[in-house]
Design an enzyme around this catalytic site. Structure first.
Site, short mmCIF file in Angstrom:
data_model
loop_
_atom_site.label_atom_id
_atom_site.label_comp_id
_atom_site.label_asym_id
_atom_site.label_seq_id
_atom_site.Cartn_x
_atom_site.Cartn_y
_atom_site.Cartn_z
N TYR A 126 0.58 -1.54 0.00
CA TYR A 126 0.00 -0.37 -0.10
C TYR A 126 0.64 1.07 -0.35
O TYR A 126 0.08 2.38 0.31
CB TYR A 126 -0.71 -0.37 1.22
CG TYR A 126 -2.05 -0.47 0.96
CD1 TYR A 126 -2.31 -1.90 0.52
CD2 TYR A 126 -3.72 0.01 1.23
CE1 TYR A 126 -4.03 -2.27 -0.27
CE2 TYR A 126 -4.51 0.01 0.64
CZ TYR A 126 -5.07 -1.67 -0.15
OH TYR A 126 -6.42 -1.57 -0.37
N LYS A 178 1.75 -14.94 3.15
CA LYS A 178 1.92 -16.05 2.32
C LYS A 178 3.35 -15.91 2.06
O LYS A 178 4.15 -16.01 0.90
CB LYS A 178 1.30 -14.33 0.85
CG LYS A 178 1.62 -15.69 -0.26
CD LYS A 178 0.72 -16.73 -0.67
CE LYS A 178 0.74 -16.86 -1.98
NZ LYS A 178 -0.26 -18.48 -2.62
#
Ligand code: NAI
Length: 344
Positions: A126, A178
């Site tokens: 972000y 992840k």
């Protein structure tokens, strides 16, 4: 003795913002909440009125009050100005995004959901370090983005999540990552969580970890297996909308942005341009955000009264907006809610 007044910034925002903020103010007034509002603008309203999606006066106000209730702010997709939400999070170092998802209306697809998602709010993908590379005559031939997670930023967020989970009587913290593919970018988050847990939280709360894709599937198959989900910025953004879907949709999902310098409370949803101005928006998400704000200001009794009145309006009175399958518009829902608060 009258309650101490609490200065707070109010940003109605764009789209359905004014409609749901008016409903929330009516409920807070009926409760006698002691906020002294300083009304400010941002987002598209900021661009149109002040030529700036995040005017200096809005930043100054939050710098003074360190507390805000905010409606949704529009961000153009693709080009255009950078998200005022992201800029607000950066300006006030609002590193933790707390997004509870609780069943309020029984009989939906999933009953008795009570989950909390804690999203890292300042790092990851972000940060906005993106660019295109031109090849031949295509200026957008290649798109690149850089994600950044730091040990310090991860630890700060994880500490907040563990402390919040323990303080609110939660049983388990699950780290969502992840790290099998993005071994460094999300590996650092997982590794920091494991270290922090061993150092400070082992024996005080249960801990496990799950990969984001499996987590999405597990949330849909059996959401009750989770309690507090803690994750990096982008995964948290996606999972909190998923969790909102488990409890009746975006109209039911509140959020708090908590940081070193301020706290900003908002709904998870956006400005809903498709229904803006029609007077049919569900104000529940922002109302629940206001309840979180009351808790934050150490007014838990008022927060409880607000949550109870929302539940009674939805369930005992059966007054619901269209997104929940009801017939009430925003004004009718608000009227029923204020009556519940006043008689409760
Ligand atoms: P959205 O959340 O505004 O709308 C998605 C769908 O949910 C729409 O069909 C909408 O009508 C419905 N919905 C949302 N809130 C509702 C409510 N309270 N009652 C009933 N139905 C509701 O997402 P979208 O359309 O992708 O984004 C619109 C704008 O909002 C964009 O400019 C986006 O950047 C911005 N946005 C702002 C956020 C914020 O300020 N925190 C968060 C998410 C999006």
């Amino acid at each position: 003795m009258p309650a101490t007044r609490i200065p707070a910034t109010l940003i109605p925002g764009d789209g359905i913002g004014h409609e749901i903020v008016d409903a929330t103010l009516a409920a807070l007034d009926a409760l006698g909440a002691p906020f002294d509002w300083d009304r400010q603008i941002a987002g598209l309203e900021g661009v149109r009125t002040a030529g700036d999606p995040l005017p200096a006066a809005t930043l100054d106000s939050i710098r003074r009050t360190r507390l805000a209730l905010k409606g949704p702010l529009e961000t153009p997709s693709g080009g255009g100005y950078r998200s005022s939400n992201v800029r607000l999070r950066e300006a006030f170092r609002l590193y933790a995004n707390l997004r509870p998802a609780r069943t309020l209306v029984p009989g939906g697809r999933f009953d008795d959901i009570d989950l909390v998602i804690v999203r890292e709010n300042l790092e990851g993908l972000y940060i906005g370090h993106e660019h295109y590379i031109e090849i031949d005559d295509d200026p957008h031939a290649v798109a690149m983005a850089t994600g950044v997670n730091t040990r310090r930023g991860s630890r700060r967020l994880l500490e907040f999540a563990f402390e919040h989970a323990i303080a609110t009587g939660r049983k388990k913290v699950t780290i969502v990552h992840k790290a099998n593919i993005m071994k460094a970018l999300t590996g650092i988050f997982l590794e920091t969580a494991q270290q922090l847990y061993e150092e400070r939280y082992q024996g005080r709360i249960a801990f496990d970890a799950v990969i984001i894709d499996a987590c999405a599937m597990k949330l849909v198959l059996n959401p009750w297996q989770f309690d507090v989900l803690v994750t990096t910025n982008l995964f948290g953004d996606i999972l909190s909308d998923l969790a909102a879907g488990l409890v009746g949709g975006l109209g039911m999902a509140p959020g708090a942005n908590i940081g070193a310098d301020a706290a900003i409370f908002e709904a998870v949803h956006g400005s809903a341009p498709d229904i803006a101005g029609k007077g049919i928006a569900n104000p529940t998400a922002l109302l629940l955000a206001a309840a979180m704000m009351l808790d934050h200001c150490r007014l838990p009794e008022m927060a409880m009264r607000l949550r109870r009145a929302i539940s009674d309006t939805l369930n005992a009175d059966g007054v619901r907006t269209g997104d929940l399958g009801g017939k009430a518009n925003t004004a009718a829902f608000t009227k029923a809610l204020v009556a519940r608060i006043s008689n409760g």
